[in-house]
Enzyme design. Structure first.
Site, PDB file in Angstrom:
ATOM      1  CG  HIS A 144      -9.533  -3.962  -3.272  1.00  0.00           C
ATOM      2  ND1 HIS A 144     -10.528  -2.917  -2.934  1.00  0.00           N
ATOM      3  CD2 HIS A 144      -9.356  -4.578  -2.414  1.00  0.00           C
ATOM      4  CE1 HIS A 144     -10.887  -2.306  -1.688  1.00  0.00           C
ATOM      5  NE2 HIS A 144      -9.709  -4.155  -1.760  1.00  0.00           N
ATOM      6  CD  GLU A 145      -8.991  -8.354  -2.746  1.00  0.00           C
ATOM      7  OE1 GLU A 145      -7.903  -8.513  -2.164  1.00  0.00           O
ATOM      8  OE2 GLU A 145      -9.956  -8.058  -2.569  1.00  0.00           O
ATOM      9  CG  HIS A 148      -4.994  -4.647  -0.577  1.00  0.00           C
ATOM     10  ND1 HIS A 148      -5.243  -4.444   0.392  1.00  0.00           N
ATOM     11  CD2 HIS A 148      -6.340  -5.850  -0.849  1.00  0.00           C
ATOM     12  CE1 HIS A 148      -6.430  -4.067   1.068  1.00  0.00           C
ATOM     13  NE2 HIS A 148      -7.505  -5.010   0.028  1.00  0.00           N
TER      14      HIS A 148
END
Length: 192
Positions: A144-145, A148
């Site tokens: 997820h990061e 980003h």
């Protein structure tokens, strides 16, 4: 939790810095970089997050921090700069469909399919190469990061209908989420 650092404002879906690839970190071991990491850890704590990327605090750098406990009770904390996800062979992973949320999409969660294992290679704040491996919730967090830092949100993995539903739900609850974060920030500031 870090007693150092100052919580920063968290960017919200729609802000330009969240929707473009971040710049690679090229200067290591600086007091500014250490301060940014401390501030991101403090921001993540106040927001009750698992992890946070630099563009979520308005900084255009490939960096994220994490401070979370996985489903096996293992506590994970750290940071990584210029992360690259390994492409794991299918026989070393399986796809899990689990609810996922985001500090920059305050409120709603949606089911997102991601591999149950992740290996991320990058650098620490001093420029030393590191490898971080995760499974389950921690693997989801690492993926997820890293997304980003490539300008992608979990919303980008949803259908258009689901995305619209998330944005409506977010609009209905974001003031409450922001108020809760502000209250935690005030209580953290008064206890230090």
């Amino acid at each position: 939790m870090s007693s150092r650092g100052t919580p920063l404002r968290i960017t919200v879906v729609g802000e330009e810095v969240l929707h473009r690839r971040c710049r690679e970190v090229t200067e290591f071991g600086t007091p500014e970089l250490s301060r940014l990491i401390d501030d991101m850890v403090a921001t993540n704590h106040v927001a009750e997050g698992a992890a946070i990327a630099a563009n979520q605090v308005g900084v255009d750098l490939q960096l994220f921090v994490w401070d979370m406990t996985d489903e096996w009770g293992v506590h994970h904390t750290g940071h990584i700069l210029n992360p690259v996800l390994d492409d794991l062979p299918a026989d070393r992973r399986r796809l899990l469909e689990e609810p996922e949320g985001c500090l920059s999409v305050p409120g709603p969660y949606r089911v997102v399919a991601r591999p149950d294992r992740a290996v991320v290679r990058g650098l620490d704040k001093n420029g030393t190469p590191i490898v971080v491996e995760g499974r389950g919730y921690f693997a989801r967090c690492l993926q997820h990061e890293t997304d980003h830092l490539h300008g992608r949100l979990y919303l980008d993995r949803l259908t258009q209908r689901e995305r619209k539903s998330v944005l409506r739900e977010m609009a209905a609850v974001q003031d409450e989420v922001f108020a809760r974060r502000a209250a935690r920030n005030s209580s953290a500031a008064s206890s230090s």
